[in-house]
Design an enzyme around this catalytic site. Structure first.
Site, PDB file in Angstrom:
ATOM      1  N   VAL A  80       0.841  -1.207   0.000  1.00 37.52           N
ATOM      2  CA  VAL A  80       0.000   0.000   0.000  1.00 37.52           C
ATOM      3  C   VAL A  80       0.869   1.248   0.000  1.00 37.52           C
ATOM      4  CG1 VAL A  80      -1.671   1.318   1.378  1.00 37.52           C
ATOM      5  CG2 VAL A  80      -1.976  -1.136   1.057  1.00 37.52           C
TER       6      VAL A  80
ATOM      7  N   THR B 124       3.532 -17.825   3.162  1.00 33.71           N
ATOM      8  CA  THR B 124       3.101 -19.127   3.695  1.00 33.71           C
ATOM      9  C   THR B 124       4.133 -19.588   4.709  1.00 33.71           C
ATOM     10  OG1 THR B 124       2.925 -21.500   3.198  1.00 33.71           O
ATOM     11  CG2 THR B 124       4.091 -20.208   1.585  1.00 33.71           C
TER      12      THR B 124
ATOM     13  N   ASP C  39       4.943 -22.497   5.150  1.00 32.42           N
ATOM     14  CA  ASP C  39       5.528 -23.763   4.692  1.00 32.42           C
ATOM     15  C   ASP C  39       6.905 -23.641   4.027  1.00 32.42           C
ATOM     16  OD1 ASP C  39       3.305 -25.005   5.664  1.00 32.42           O
ATOM     17  OD2 ASP C  39       2.369 -25.355   3.723  1.00 32.42           O
TER      18      ASP C  39
ATOM     19  N   ARG D  92      10.588 -39.131  29.117  1.00 38.30           N
ATOM     20  CA  ARG D  92       9.590 -39.464  28.087  1.00 38.30           C
ATOM     21  C   ARG D  92      10.104 -39.165  26.686  1.00 38.30           C
ATOM     22  NH1 ARG D  92       4.289 -36.763  30.941  1.00 38.30           N
ATOM     23  NH2 ARG D  92       3.667 -38.611  32.110  1.00 38.30           N
TER      24      ARG D  92
ATOM     25  N   MET E  67       3.125 -28.213  11.319  1.00 38.90           N
ATOM     26  CA  MET E  67       2.460 -28.076  10.018  1.00 38.90           C
ATOM     27  C   MET E  67       3.415 -28.394   8.874  1.00 38.90           C
ATOM     28  SD  MET E  67      -0.316 -25.058  10.039  1.00 38.90           S
ATOM     29  CE  MET E  67      -1.912 -25.330  10.787  1.00 38.90           C
ATOM     30  N   GLY E  68       2.835 -28.635   7.720  1.00 40.11           N
ATOM     31  CA  GLY E  68       3.628 -29.001   6.550  1.00 40.11           C
ATOM     32  C   GLY E  68       2.976 -30.193   5.887  1.00 40.11           C
TER      33      GLY E  68
ATOM     34  N   GLY F  76      17.171 -29.406  18.989  1.00 40.54           N
ATOM     35  CA  GLY F  76      17.926 -30.567  19.461  1.00 40.54           C
ATOM     36  C   GLY F  76      17.134 -31.856  19.416  1.00 40.54           C
TER      37      GLY F  76
HETATM   38  O1  F6P Z   1      -0.488 -24.099   3.637  1.00 42.01           O
HETATM   39  C1  F6P Z   1      -0.102 -23.698   4.909  1.00 42.01           C
HETATM   40  C2  F6P Z   1      -0.628 -24.608   5.952  1.00 42.01           C
HETATM   41  O2  F6P Z   1      -0.236 -24.043   7.175  1.00 42.01           O
HETATM   42  C3  F6P Z   1      -0.201 -26.082   5.874  1.00 42.01           C
HETATM   43  O3  F6P Z   1       1.058 -26.353   6.428  1.00 42.01           O
HETATM   44  C4  F6P Z   1      -1.314 -26.753   6.614  1.00 42.01           C
HETATM   45  O4  F6P Z   1      -1.438 -28.092   6.243  1.00 42.01           O
HETATM   46  C5  F6P Z   1      -2.494 -25.969   6.170  1.00 42.01           C
HETATM   47  O5  F6P Z   1      -2.043 -24.665   5.941  1.00 42.01           O
HETATM   48  C6  F6P Z   1      -3.658 -25.976   7.132  1.00 42.01           C
HETATM   49  O6  F6P Z   1      -4.690 -25.243   6.568  1.00 42.01           O
HETATM   50  P1  F6P Z   1      -6.089 -24.960   7.221  1.00 42.01           P
HETATM   51  O7  F6P Z   1      -5.941 -23.739   8.072  1.00 42.01           O
HETATM   52  O8  F6P Z   1      -6.999 -24.704   6.075  1.00 42.01           O
HETATM   53  O9  F6P Z   1      -6.426 -26.132   8.045  1.00 42.01           O
END
Ligand code: F6P
Length: 328
Positions: free
Chosen positions: A29, A131, A133, A168, A175-176, A191
């Protein structure tokens, strides 16, 4: 700089939100206004584009958002934009305002839609990689990855305290869906003894051998980071399998989930987003389109959208090697 007749741009965020998206919106912007372009915000991603949820933005519209997680423009995964009819409506909404270019902040799915949109209607599009990811080709990092990793290691450091106190094994799911960058980087940085990811094969036997080696060297707790899309299944499945063959220590599972997407962006993501926002606007002014702006080393680079989504950004194998050396 050649103005290339560009007068009005619109910006939207789409797909999963990522920390730093707001910093990128602010950058788009303010840099648009700096170059005397009119700038519009599209709310709720492609869904809002179809439903004409578009508003003019000014410098104050983006005040006090640099430091905030989420996206003030909101985000959506739009089914309607997958259909030609939806894209036609979206195009008409842009055309009726005389908008020449669309900047999309998102990941794979976002860029796939944007590419199709440019091909069909000739509207200029520019992608900004947003993202957690980190799975797009054409940028060392995507906006949000660093912040998400900081959230993960903060959580794993805490989990380690309880893992140690009770002897434990903890399986921490991150995520990924298709990418193991978060898992791999966070395994090294916290680690952990292993990262189980979609891109690299590891068997339950390999994992058991690692745990046995750890036990022989008097290790009393272990952390294993599992990417949600890892080839051995979800963290609960792996924990169940491991427990059948390694019963010295109790296994526990933690799924970090959406906390990874929230929170204030790190300094790395704020700077990256600021650079890429300006890069997107300057690229469009220079006549570039149908590409993604990225940063490789210190340079701002432009990669065709089709390459950004189809070529894979290479996992740094050294991260695994170093993790193996250090996690004994
Ligand atoms: O694409 C990014 C991401 O964070 C992925 O790693 C994950 O699987 C997905 O989004 C989860 O998406 P949602 O919020 O739609 O469940």
């Amino acid at each position: 700089m050649n103005s290339n007749a560009l007068k009005k741009v619109a910006v939207l965020t789409s797909g999963g939100d990522a920390p730093g998206m707001n910093a990128a919106i602010r950058s788009v912007v303010r840099s648009s206004l700096y170059y005397n372009l009119e700038v519009f915000g599209v709310f709720r991603g492609f869904e809002g584009l179809i439903e004409n949820d578009i508003r003019a933005l000014n410098p104050r519209s983006v005040s006090q958002i640099l430091q905030k997680g989420g996206t003030i423009l909101k985000s959506a995964r739009s089914e309607a934009f997958r259909e030609k009819e939806g894209r036609q409506k979206a195009f008409e909404n842009l055309k009726s305002r005389g908008i020449d270019a669309l900047i999309v902040i998102g990941g794979n799915g976002t860029f796939t839609g944007a590419m199709k949109f440019q091909e069909e209607f000739g509207i200029k599009v520019m992608g900004i990689p947003g993202t957690i990811d980190n799975d797009l080709f054409g940028s060392d990092f995507t906006i949000g990855f660093d912040s998400a990793c900081n959230t993960v290691i903060d959580a794993v450091d805490k989990i380690r305290d309880t893992a140690l106190s009770h002897n434990r094994i903890f399986f921490v799911e991150v995520m990924g869906r298709d990418a193991g960058y978060i898992a791999t980087s966070c395994a090294l940085a916290s680690g952990a003894i292993a990262a189980i990811i979609p891109e690299r094969k590891m068997s339950i036997e390999d994992l058991i051998s690692k745990l046995n080696r750890g036990m022989e060297s008097k290790k009393v707790s272990s952390i294993i980071i599992v990417a949600e899309g890892g080839h051995l299944g979800k963290a609960v499945d792996i924990a169940r399998e491991v427990e059948k063959r390694f019963s010295y220590y109790e296994s526990k599972v933690t799924i970090l989930g959406h906390i990874q997407r929230g929170g204030a962006p790190s300094i790395h993501d704020r700077i990256l987003a600021s650079k890429l926002g300006v890069g997107a606007v300057e690229g469009l002014i220079e006549g570039k389109s149908n590409c993604m702006v990225g940063k490789i080393h210190k340079d701002i680079v432009y990669t065709p959208l089709k390459d950004a989504i189809s070529k894979t950004s290479k996992m740094d194998e050294n991260l695994h090697r170093i993790s193996d050396i250090l996690s004994t």
